[in-house]
Motif scaffolding. Structure first.
Motif, PDB file in Angstrom:
ATOM      1  N   GLY A 116       0.793  -1.214   0.000  1.00  0.00           N
ATOM      2  CA  GLY A 116       0.000   0.000   0.000  1.00  0.00           C
ATOM      3  C   GLY A 116       0.829   1.269   0.000  1.00  0.00           C
ATOM      4  N   THR A 117       2.008   1.210   0.609  1.00  0.00           N
ATOM      5  CA  THR A 117       2.871   2.392   0.666  1.00  0.00           C
ATOM      6  C   THR A 117       3.537   2.698  -0.663  1.00  0.00           C
ATOM      7  OG1 THR A 117       4.667   0.980   1.484  1.00  0.00           O
ATOM      8  CG2 THR A 117       3.327   2.133   3.134  1.00  0.00           C
ATOM      9  N   ASP A 118       3.491   1.742  -1.612  1.00  0.00           N
ATOM     10  CA  ASP A 118       4.136   1.949  -2.906  1.00  0.00           C
ATOM     11  C   ASP A 118       3.232   2.657  -3.905  1.00  0.00           C
ATOM     12  OD1 ASP A 118       6.360   0.672  -1.934  1.00  0.00           O
ATOM     13  OD2 ASP A 118       5.834  -1.286  -2.762  1.00  0.00           O
ATOM     14  N   LEU A 119       1.961   2.854  -3.542  1.00  0.00           N
ATOM     15  CA  LEU A 119       1.024   3.521  -4.440  1.00  0.00           C
ATOM     16  C   LEU A 119       0.625   4.866  -3.859  1.00  0.00           C
ATOM     17  CD1 LEU A 119      -1.531   0.834  -5.703  1.00  0.00           C
ATOM     18  CD2 LEU A 119       0.279   1.944  -6.993  1.00  0.00           C
ATOM     19  N   GLU A 120       0.335   5.781  -4.761  1.00  0.00           N
ATOM     20  CA  GLU A 120      -0.181   7.082  -4.331  1.00  0.00           C
ATOM     21  C   GLU A 120      -1.696   6.986  -4.204  1.00  0.00           C
ATOM     22  OE1 GLU A 120      -0.440  11.745  -5.809  1.00  0.00           O
ATOM     23  OE2 GLU A 120       0.841  10.318  -6.880  1.00  0.00           O
ATOM     24  N   ALA A 121      -2.176   7.017  -2.986  1.00  0.00           N
ATOM     25  CA  ALA A 121      -3.609   6.922  -2.721  1.00  0.00           C
ATOM     26  C   ALA A 121      -4.039   8.138  -1.913  1.00  0.00           C
ATOM     27  CB  ALA A 121      -3.945   5.636  -1.971  1.00  0.00           C
ATOM     28  N   GLN A 122      -4.970   8.900  -2.440  1.00  0.00           N
ATOM     29  CA  GLN A 122      -5.436  10.115  -1.771  1.00  0.00           C
ATOM     30  C   GLN A 122      -6.871   9.914  -1.309  1.00  0.00           C
ATOM     31  OE1 GLN A 122      -5.354  13.607  -4.220  1.00  0.00           O
ATOM     32  NE2 GLN A 122      -5.925  14.981  -2.545  1.00  0.00           N
ATOM     33  N   ARG A 123      -7.071   9.973   0.008  1.00  0.00           N
ATOM     34  CA  ARG A 123      -8.409   9.792   0.551  1.00  0.00           C
ATOM     35  C   ARG A 123      -9.324  10.927   0.101  1.00  0.00           C
ATOM     36  NH1 ARG A 123     -10.304   8.829   6.895  1.00  0.00           N
ATOM     37  NH2 ARG A 123     -12.509   8.385   6.388  1.00  0.00           N
ATOM     38  N   VAL A 124     -10.558  10.560  -0.195  1.00  0.00           N
ATOM     39  CA  VAL A 124     -11.556  11.505  -0.675  1.00  0.00           C
ATOM     40  C   VAL A 124     -12.557  11.772   0.441  1.00  0.00           C
ATOM     41  CG1 VAL A 124     -13.305  11.963  -2.436  1.00  0.00           C
ATOM     42  CG2 VAL A 124     -11.299  10.566  -2.994  1.00  0.00           C
ATOM     43  N   ASP A 125     -12.882  13.035   0.655  1.00  0.00           N
ATOM     44  CA  ASP A 125     -13.904  13.390   1.638  1.00  0.00           C
ATOM     45  C   ASP A 125     -15.283  13.082   1.064  1.00  0.00           C
ATOM     46  OD1 ASP A 125     -12.110  14.310   3.543  1.00  0.00           O
ATOM     47  OD2 ASP A 125     -12.064  16.326   2.671  1.00  0.00           O
ATOM     48  N   ILE A 126     -16.049  12.225   1.745  1.00  0.00           N
ATOM     49  CA  ILE A 126     -17.393  11.884   1.298  1.00  0.00           C
ATOM     50  C   ILE A 126     -18.376  12.109   2.448  1.00  0.00           C
ATOM     51  CG2 ILE A 126     -16.572  10.214  -0.393  1.00  0.00           C
ATOM     52  CD1 ILE A 126     -17.344   7.994   1.556  1.00  0.00           C
ATOM     53  N   PHE A 127     -19.661  11.909   2.173  1.00  0.00           N
ATOM     54  CA  PHE A 127     -20.694  12.198   3.175  1.00  0.00           C
ATOM     55  C   PHE A 127     -20.660  11.253   4.366  1.00  0.00           C
ATOM     56  CE2 PHE A 127     -22.450   9.821  -0.413  1.00  0.00           C
ATOM     57  CZ  PHE A 127     -22.851   8.650   0.211  1.00  0.00           C
ATOM     58  N   ASP A 128     -20.026  10.081   4.222  1.00  0.00           N
ATOM     59  CA  ASP A 128     -19.898   9.143   5.337  1.00  0.00           C
ATOM     60  C   ASP A 128     -18.474   9.229   5.874  1.00  0.00           C
ATOM     61  OD1 ASP A 128     -19.771   7.071   7.124  1.00  0.00           O
ATOM     62  OD2 ASP A 128     -20.552   5.542   5.779  1.00  0.00           O
ATOM     63  N   PRO A 129     -18.247   9.945   6.973  1.00  0.00           N
ATOM     64  CA  PRO A 129     -16.886  10.147   7.469  1.00  0.00           C
ATOM     65  C   PRO A 129     -16.239   8.887   8.023  1.00  0.00           C
ATOM     66  CG  PRO A 129     -18.477  11.019   9.035  1.00  0.00           C
ATOM     67  CD  PRO A 129     -19.254  10.621   7.821  1.00  0.00           C
ATOM     68  N   THR A 130     -17.020   7.839   8.286  1.00  0.00           N
ATOM     69  CA  THR A 130     -16.452   6.599   8.813  1.00  0.00           C
ATOM     70  C   THR A 130     -15.982   5.664   7.708  1.00  0.00           C
ATOM     71  OG1 THR A 130     -18.587   5.426   8.853  1.00  0.00           O
ATOM     72  CG2 THR A 130     -18.017   6.750  10.774  1.00  0.00           C
ATOM     73  N   LEU A 131     -16.272   6.004   6.457  1.00  0.00           N
ATOM     74  CA  LEU A 131     -15.914   5.142   5.328  1.00  0.00           C
ATOM     75  C   LEU A 131     -14.652   5.682   4.659  1.00  0.00           C
ATOM     76  CD1 LEU A 131     -17.269   2.612   4.038  1.00  0.00           C
ATOM     77  CD2 LEU A 131     -18.195   4.146   2.305  1.00  0.00           C
ATOM     78  N   HIS A 132     -13.674   4.810   4.459  1.00  0.00           N
ATOM     79  CA  HIS A 132     -12.431   5.198   3.797  1.00  0.00           C
ATOM     80  C   HIS A 132     -12.532   4.908   2.303  1.00  0.00           C
ATOM     81  CE1 HIS A 132      -9.545   5.815   7.267  1.00  0.00           C
ATOM     82  NE2 HIS A 132     -10.648   5.390   7.873  1.00  0.00           N
TER      83      HIS A 132
END
Length: 283
Positions: free
Chosen positions: A116-132
């Motif tokens: 997972g650290t080898d990929l660029e992954a940017q978390r997106v803000d969505i309406f459910d704050p508990t969901l990644h």
């Protein structure tokens, strides 16, 4: 196919319900450790569906769904820690990609597993704050959505809708207008009945999908799309009627209902809405 749970499956269902009820207030790390210790990730498709339905009922915050149904069917194994998969060809809105230890990528050269650290992954803000949910950048991605991933989202959404109905029923039994509980009014009963019917229909199709996957039935792809479509239609009924029967307080942060409304809606939007899967079935 046998559509009734056998004794072992009913026992599993009871144990899962008891476990998640007792442990739902624990920190996320302890919840995840509990699931790993109990071996739920190793469950076959039907038993996995039983677990996922109960986790959906409590809006589970761990990466269990992505690990079991997004990573495992692609990699053919469980990850070292948590995992997810990128298989829609775009790398957008990937469940738990921002915190997964391993990520399986569907590329033109086949499935590739990376850290997972080898990929660029940017978390997106969505309406459910508990969901990644995150966007992932990776080359040569192609579309190949696992049937298990669709089934997993469908049965999890069903679990969320079950919780919505239970909360609504509890509310209308206590809420009094004109000297009577509003649950005694015919219009309220009809809406609750509509929610129940939608849930049972979606639940049956989700477990049928799990059965076809377990038996490697040639209908498995069609069954998975049917389950995803039915779950999306179910959440629409439960969202509209549940919110209306609960009133505006259902959207307040102090009320538990808003958590499950958001989780059910996210279950419909991820990997295609009900309308998209209906069109896929027609094609």
């Amino acid at each position: 196919m046998e559509f009734e749970f056998d004794e072992d499956q009913r026992l599993l269902q009871r144990l899962v319900r008891e476990t998640v009820t007792k442990s739902r207030s624990l920190p996320e790390e302890q919840l995840w450790a509990t699931y790993l210790e109990l071996g739920w990730l190793e469950a076959p498709p039907v038993e996995l569906a039983i677990v996922l339905e109960e986790l959906g009922y409590v809006a589970d915050p761990t990466p269990f769904l992505a690990t079991a149904t997004w990573f495992a069917p692609l990699a053919g194994r469980l990850p070292h820690g948590s995992g997810t998969g990128v298989f829609d060809g775009t790398g957008r809105y990937v469940l738990d990609a921002d915190r997964a230890d391993e990520i399986a990528l569907v590329t033109g050269d086949g499935v590739i597993v990376v850290n997972g650290t080898d990929l660029e992954a940017q978390r997106v803000d969505i309406f459910d704050p508990t969901l990644h949910v995150a966007h992932v950048r990776a080359p040569d991605l192609v579309r190949d959505v696992p049937d298990l991933a669709l089934m997993g989202l469908a049965i999890t959404t069903v679990g969320s809708c079950r919780r919505i109905l239970d909360l609504v029923v509890g509310h209308v039994r206590q809420r009094v207008q004109f000297g009577k509980p509003i649950g005694s009014f015919q219009a309220v009963k009809h809406k609750a009945a509509d929610m129940y019917v939608a849930i049972e229909r979606a639940r049956a199709l989700a477990y049928f999908s799990a059965l076809t996957i377990a038996e490697d039935d040639p209908r498995r792809a069609r069954a998975a799309s049917m389950a995803k479509a039915a779950a999306g239609e179910c959440q629409r009924v439960c969202f509209q009627d549940g919110y209306q029967l609960f009133g505006a307080m259902g959207y307040t942060w102090e009320n538990e209902l808003q958590i499950h409304l958001k989780r059910a809606k996210a279950g419909d939007l991820l990997l295609g809405t009900a309308a998209e899967h209906r069109k896929a079935l027609l094609r």
